[in-house]
Design an enzyme around this catalytic site. Structure first.
Site, PDB file in Angstrom:
ATOM      1  N   LYS A 248      81.938  -8.310  -9.717  1.00 28.29           N
ATOM      2  CA  LYS A 248      80.595  -9.258  -9.596  1.00 28.29           C
ATOM      3  C   LYS A 248      80.669 -10.446 -10.496  1.00 28.29           C
ATOM      4  O   LYS A 248      79.913 -11.383 -10.295  1.00 28.29           O
ATOM      5  CB  LYS A 248      79.350  -8.413 -10.062  1.00 28.29           C
ATOM      6  CG  LYS A 248      79.351  -7.542 -11.332  1.00 28.29           C
ATOM      7  CD  LYS A 248      78.880  -8.545 -12.654  1.00 28.29           C
ATOM      8  CE  LYS A 248      79.064  -7.821 -13.633  1.00 28.29           C
ATOM      9  NZ  LYS A 248      78.561  -8.356 -14.717  1.00 28.29           N
TER      10      LYS A 248
ATOM     11  N   THR B 147      73.673 -10.267 -12.139  1.00 29.44           N
ATOM     12  CA  THR B 147      74.213 -11.426 -12.577  1.00 29.44           C
ATOM     13  C   THR B 147      74.522 -12.620 -11.953  1.00 29.44           C
ATOM     14  O   THR B 147      74.743 -13.914 -12.177  1.00 29.44           O
ATOM     15  CB  THR B 147      75.921 -10.781 -12.560  1.00 29.44           C
ATOM     16  OG1 THR B 147      75.673  -9.348 -13.114  1.00 29.44           O
ATOM     17  CG2 THR B 147      76.783 -11.689 -13.226  1.00 29.44           C
TER      18      THR B 147
END
Length: 331
Positions: free
Chosen positions: A190, A247
């Site tokens: 991520k 994120t």
């Protein structure tokens, strides 16, 4: 397993936030930090202004520069930058008792070897009972007591459940999983995809492109996860999709904000030179590329990020390359 005391290796934002949460939960907390000024400020003023400004820390948190102090606690949390885990674990090793739990809280893949953090720990701290803590959690939110939920992965169910209960708190819910590989992959990849999401924002390509980037990036994560025997439900959970959404969706993310600055035309070296905290996705991108090649998995977005940060291609050329890929089935 009784968790009365916790040693935390890493005096950055996330290590300090975990220390704050565990102290509020009634645990005795010892926090190892590299910088003497950070140790002094935590002990004398109950602050860590370099990494977690604006947060008053619990006075029971004790900072130290001695690994022996950390090894004496019931459980150790390892919260260094991912690329420093091997060195930190090796320094801890002479003081560490075999059979003690060590929980990795670093999100990344070792750049030099392409190994997951659990494999690095097995080599550098072979006597530890390993676990992984990962999920959608900004340090500043957790330190201020805002609600968050994360996943703790451990191959041993009894130990994993005990750790989740012993480290959890009212506002930090910890769910247990046995899928150690899936939890590690989600937390690492991520960061790479967040750089790509930031570039999309920095180039002002629009919300539709941002959503498409996240969806196609998640497809890349799932492809690699399947090749490495991660469970799909893990990647759909907190440590995978949950962390990816957080994120890629907030400029508070170091990785997304770096990507945004790149998309606005700023120089990578200049961006990194202004930062105290490590931007993990820069280093993880190379390791992800190595894993994609090893397992013969197509990951064009992650590869584009690697090519950009390594200077192999311009951002405009990378975008053009992605947009001109052949049309194909989504599944």
């Amino acid at each position: 397993m009784q968790v009365s005391s916790v040693g935390i290796v890493g005096g950055g934002a996330w290590g300090t936030a975990l220390a704050q949460t565990l102290a509020l939960a009634g645990r005795n907390v010892v926090l190892w930090a590299y910088e003497p000024d950070t140790i002094r400020e935590i002990n004398e003023h109950h602050l860590n202004r370099n990494y977690l400004p604006g947060v008053s820390l619990e006075p029971g948190i004790r900072a130290t520069g001695k690994m022996a102090d950390i090894a004496a606690q019931d459980v150790v949390l390892l919260v260094p930058p991912a690329q420093n885990l091997r060195a930190v674990a090796s320094e801890l090793s002479p003081h560490f008792s075999a059979g003690r739990p060590a929980v990795i809280c670093a999100k990344g893949i070792e750049r030099s070897s392409g190994k997951l953090m659990g494999d690095v720990l097995a080599e550098a701290l072979p006597g530890a009972l390993p676990a992984i803590l990962s999920g959608p959690s900004f340090a500043a939110d957790v330190a201020r007591g805002l609600p968050a939920a994360v996943t703790l992965a451990c191959a041993d169910e009894e130990i994993g459940r005990s750790l989740a209960e012993g480290l959890g708190y009212r506002n930090l819910r910890i769910y247990w999983s046995s899928d150690v590989i899936g939890v590690q992959l989600g937390g690492a990849i991520k960061n790479v995809l967040a750089i790509a999401a930031g570039i999309v924002d920095g180039k002002q390509l629009g919300a539709s492109a941002h959503a498409a980037l996240i969806a196609r990036g998640f497809a890349e994560l799932r492809r690699l996860g399947e090749a490495m025997s991660a469970r799909s439900e893990t990647l759909m959970g907190l440590s995978g999709l949950g962390d990816l959404i957080l994120t890629c969706g907030s400029p508070k993310s170091r990785n997304m904000s770096l990507g945004r600055a790149l998309g606005e035309g700023q120089n990578l070296e200049a961006i990194l030179g202004q930062r105290r905290a490590v931007t993990e996705g820069i280093y993880t991108a190379e390791a992800v590329g190595r894993l994609a090649s090893k397992f013969d998995v197509q990951m064009p977005i992650c590869q584009a990020v690697l090519d950009i940060v390594s200077g192999e291609i311009t951002i405009d050329a990378a975008i053009e390359s992605l947009l001109t890929r052949p049309m194909k089935s989504e599944i």
